[in-house]
Write a protein that holds these residues in place. Structure first.
Motif, mmCIF file in Angstrom:
data_model
loop_
_atom_site.group_PDB
_atom_site.id
_atom_site.type_symbol
_atom_site.label_atom_id
_atom_site.label_comp_id
_atom_site.label_asym_id
_atom_site.label_seq_id
_atom_site.Cartn_x
_atom_site.Cartn_y
_atom_site.Cartn_z
ATOM 1 N N ASN A 99 9.445 4.350 -6.432
ATOM 2 C CA ASN A 99 8.490 5.422 -6.766
ATOM 3 C C ASN A 99 8.740 6.080 -8.110
ATOM 4 N N GLY B 57 0.805 -1.218 0.000
ATOM 5 C CA GLY B 57 0.000 0.000 0.000
ATOM 6 C C GLY B 57 0.836 1.266 0.000
ATOM 7 N N ASN B 58 2.162 1.149 -0.142
ATOM 8 C CA ASN B 58 3.060 2.309 -0.036
ATOM 9 C C ASN B 58 2.733 3.104 1.233
ATOM 10 N N ILE B 59 2.460 2.365 2.302
ATOM 11 C CA ILE B 59 2.092 3.006 3.574
ATOM 12 C C ILE B 59 3.366 3.175 4.399
ATOM 13 N N SER B 60 3.658 4.390 4.803
ATOM 14 C CA SER B 60 4.865 4.626 5.602
ATOM 15 C C SER B 60 4.718 3.988 6.977
ATOM 16 N N GLU B 61 5.797 3.346 7.427
ATOM 17 C CA GLU B 61 5.741 2.688 8.732
ATOM 18 C C GLU B 61 5.698 3.723 9.854
ATOM 19 N N TRP B 62 5.156 3.343 10.968
ATOM 20 C CA TRP B 62 5.013 4.200 12.161
ATOM 21 C C TRP B 62 4.201 5.455 11.869
ATOM 22 N N THR B 63 3.146 5.281 11.055
ATOM 23 C CA THR B 63 2.209 6.386 10.827
ATOM 24 C C THR B 63 0.810 5.876 11.146
ATOM 25 N N GLU B 64 -0.155 6.791 11.237
ATOM 26 C CA GLU B 64 -1.541 6.423 11.533
ATOM 27 C C GLU B 64 -2.065 5.395 10.534
ATOM 28 N N ASP B 65 -1.717 5.603 9.253
ATOM 29 C CA ASP B 65 -2.204 4.683 8.224
ATOM 30 C C ASP B 65 -1.677 3.267 8.451
ATOM 31 N N GLU C 62 13.788 4.394 -2.697
ATOM 32 C CA GLU C 62 12.658 5.262 -3.019
ATOM 33 C C GLU C 62 12.639 5.585 -4.517
#
Lengths: 408, 336
Positions: free
Chosen positions: A387, A230-238, A383
């Motif tokens: 990306n 999901g290209n979700i950054s770690e240690w974030t709300e998402d 990255e």
């Protein structure tokens, strides 16, 4: 006369205060270590008479502060906690007390790879391991077993793992992992050739264009291109939401992620998770912390006494219970608590697996350029590949040229 | 035997007079220096924290120094740090990013602030005070807090911006016009290299536009009403009054505000730093020179190189400001 008496009393009390303060020591660290210290410090203070204060900062600020303290020669605690990622850059620079002789009687009780990580280029011990991060992969049991997949088959190799991800996506609309970058990081961290460091070989030459890095980048790229992350950054709300909602099915990390998952990240998902060896059955370390005594400490003896207290078998086990810090003391692995089933992992006796990994990790030699290489490879080159569509070899060659210039 | 016994009374008087003169001199000097003693705390603090670091940074930029190894480990490397920085593709990338973000956030700031200030002044004192305060609020709010709020709003899955776009794309009344947005969902505002500069620039624009509105409102207040009234009698429209009266007389204010924007935007640090989570996401296109400087100094622990980069940044800002002064200085300061 009265004035003289008052002044004398003031001076005497000042002397006493200074005397009492001289016996005090301070430990600098980052949360959640304060939870552990609050429980184990009273016993240390009672037995030694030393008063211990704590200075906790968040992870990044804490390490910046140590660098500043070492540069200016003052302000550091008597004992400092150092994340494994910083050990290579910190301990080899001469700012820490040589603990070789003091640690020698204990060394055989600690995971060998971690002991080696705390050594400088001169072979002396400057940092002592206090907790480890055996590398594992957490997976959703409801997607894996309940949907009829076989864990051993899925984790047989990286290819079978990615094939599982493709099926998950097509048949069930579930992502394999939050961010493909974790796959590259895992492959790089867990396939280190014996005798080498993460980014440098034994002679200090960069290895970032070697097949290990190429394969790591290709795997991550394969996952990204297939839309399995999901290209979700770690240690974030998402990312936390992803754990809670089951957006993705697996996550690589150190064993310590269990503590975060069950305590605050996704406590309601208890029973849905399991933990496994990494794809291909490889062993590696993901995280871990060390203790060191800055040379500016005015009381290195008391500081060492505190370190001995913290790495004693009993307190290592306490840390495991209190903050899920996996013990560096391998003698604790025979404790009965290692056989306890973990409810969050649907009753899995996972601690035995963590211990087995910790005892089989190949030592990775730290290098003072690790932090530079890490940001140039994992943050920049990866990255660009994931990306911006930059070819793997181009990105790695650029990173290598940069590392060669920057690590002086 | 005492020497005084050999001294005649006349000589003794001379010595006494000399002593008195000396004491007077000391007293006069002491009295003269009194003001300096009072300001000395400032001078000392300014010297230690203001002047010394500048000279130390010059010294540092010619050395290789890892702070962890202590001050004694400094090694003279001559111009190597400057050569390293100027041939560093990441520095050029950071320079380009900074320039793009400076323009993307800077130009709209002034294009919006100037007409907005004119509008506020036309609205009259009461509305102007309230609205100016409202627009100024983002400027006095902590940059870190602002950036963190925007970080949450930009979040691809749970952020307010993507939620609103989704609502527009799926809404029964709006889907015909905005349905295409769904093809791009979730938009990773801060994770995609192609988007990050726009996302950061918008935050900078939002934060500083109010500051410029206040400057321009103050500037517009200095223009005499008679001029507008005379133009009105001559039949000038509202736009013409803005174009031919307000705008030319505002030149010194525009000059001042744009100079501040150039200096501020070239120093951009907090907004990109917080929005990229300390350069962990979209670092290639989201990293400003100040961010790169921080990375070299505090992540890579190469203080000498960081000092060289900061001098290069200083020269770049100096050049841009100088160029702006050269191009618009005379016109900008007309009448002053």
């Amino acid at each position: 006369m009265k004035l003289k008496t008052t002044a004398g009393l003031a001076l005497a009390s000042f002397g006493l205060t200074v005397g009492a303060m001289a016996a005090d020591i301070r430990i600098d660290g980052f949360p959640d270590y304060d939870s552990q210290l609050n429980r184990i410090l009273p016993a240390f203070e009672a037995s030694t008479g030393h008063k211990v204060s704590q200075l906790m900062n968040n992870h990044g600020d804490h390490h910046n502060k140590i660098a500043t303290n070492l540069a200016t020669g003052q302000g550091a605690g008597d004992v400092v906690l150092i994340d494994v990622g910083f050990v290579g850059s910190f301990v080899d620079q001469g700012g820490f007390v040589d603990l070789t002789d003091r640690f020698a009687p204990h060394a055989s009780n600690y995971a060998e790879y971690a002991v080696l990580q705390g050594r400088g280029g001169d072979g002396r011990q400057y940092a002592v391991p206090v907790d480890l991060g055996p590398g594992v992969i957490y997976y959703r049991r409801d997607y894996m077993e309940d949907m009829g997949y076989n864990l051993d088959e899925v984790m047989a190799s990286w290819d079978s793992y990615i094939a599982y991800g493709k099926e998950l996506k097509e048949k069930h609309g579930v992502l394999l992992i939050g961010n493909a970058a974790a796959i590259a990081a895992a492959y790089i961290n867990f396939n280190v050739e014996p005798g080498n460091g993460l980014y440098f070989d034994a002679d200090g030459n960069s290895m970032v264009t070697s097949p290990r890095f190429v394969r790591a980048f290709e795997l991550a790229k394969q996952v990204r291109d297939a839309g399995l992350d999901g290209n979700i950054s770690e240690w974030t709300e998402d990312w936390y939401e992803g754990f809670k909602n089951g957006t993705f099915a697996t996550q690589m990390s150190g064993a310590w992620l269990l503590g975060h998952l069950q305590n605050w990240m996704a406590p309601d998902t208890a029973g849905m998770w399991g933990v496994s060896h990494l794809p291909g059955g490889i062993y590696g370390s993901w995280g871990g912390s060390f203790l060191g005594i800055p040379r500016q400490s005015s009381n290195p003896d008391a500081a060492w006494a505190l370190i001995e207290h913290m790495i004693s078998a009993d307190n290592q086990l306490a840390g495991f219970q209190n903050i899920a810090a996996f013990p560096a003391h391998t003698g604790t692995y025979s404790d009965s608590s290692f056989d306890e089933p973990i409810d969050f992992l649907r009753g899995q006796q996972a601690r035995q697996m963590f211990a087995e990994i910790a005892e089989n990790v190949t030592p990775v030699a730290p290098h003072r350029g690790d932090l530079i290489a890490q940001s140039l490879v994992i943050q920049t080159a990866l990255e660009q590949v994931l990306n911006d569509g930059v070819p793997v070899m181009t990105a790695l060659r650029t990173a290598e040229a940069q590392i060669r210039r920057r690590v002086r | 035997m005492s020497r005084n016994l050999d001294v005649s009374p006349e000589v003794s008087d001379v010595v006494r007079a000399a002593d008195t003169a000396k004491a007077d001199n000391i007293k006069r000097l002491w009295n003269k220096s009194t003001p300096y003693w009072f300001v000395s705390p400032y001078l000392i603090i300014f010297g230690v924290f203001g002047v010394f670091p500048i000279f130390f940074m010059v010294f540092l930029s010619f050395h290789h120094w890892n702070p962890v190894a202590g001050l004694g480990s400094m090694r003279w490397v001559g111009l190597e740090n400057y050569e390293l920085a100027l041939t560093d593709p990441m520095l050029w990338q950071a320079m380009w990013n900074t320039l793009v973000m400076a323009l993307l956030s800077g130009i709209p700031q002034h294009l919006v602030a100037l007409p907005m200030a004119y509008l506020l002044v036309s609205l009259g004192a009461h509305a102007r005070h309230w609205l100016t305060t409202a627009y100024f609020l983002p400027y006095i709010t902590s940059t870190i807090a602002v950036s963190m709020i925007f970080y949450i709003m930009y979040s691809p899955q749970s952020g307010l911006i993507n939620h609103m776009l989704r609502a527009l794309a799926d809404g029964t009344l709006t889907s015909w016009a905005f349905g295409w947005i769904n093809n791009f969902m979730p938009i990773a505002w801060l994770q995609e290299n192609s988007l990050i500069r726009y996302s950061v620039s918008f935050v900078v624009f939002w934060k500083y536009v109010g500051f410029n509105i206040v400057i321009y409102t103050a500037g517009l207040a200095t223009i005499p009403n008679d001029l507008y009234e005379a133009a009105k009698i001559d039949g000038a429209s509202s736009f013409q009054r803005f174009r031919y009266i307000a705008l030319p007389l505002m030149r010194p204010f525009i000059f001042f505000a744009v100079t501040l924007t150039i200096i501020g935007n070239m120093n951009l640090f907090e907004e990109p730093f917080v929005l990229t989570r300390g350069l962990q996401t979209a670092a290639t296109n989201g990293m400003s020179i100040s961010n790169y400087l921080y990375r070299v100094a505090w992540e890579w622990l190469d203080m000498g190189s960081a000092a060289a980069i900061s001098w290069i940044l200083f020269l770049v800002i100096g050049t841009f400001t100088g160029l702006y002064f050269w191009l618009f200085g005379r016109k900008g300061l007309e009448g002053n």
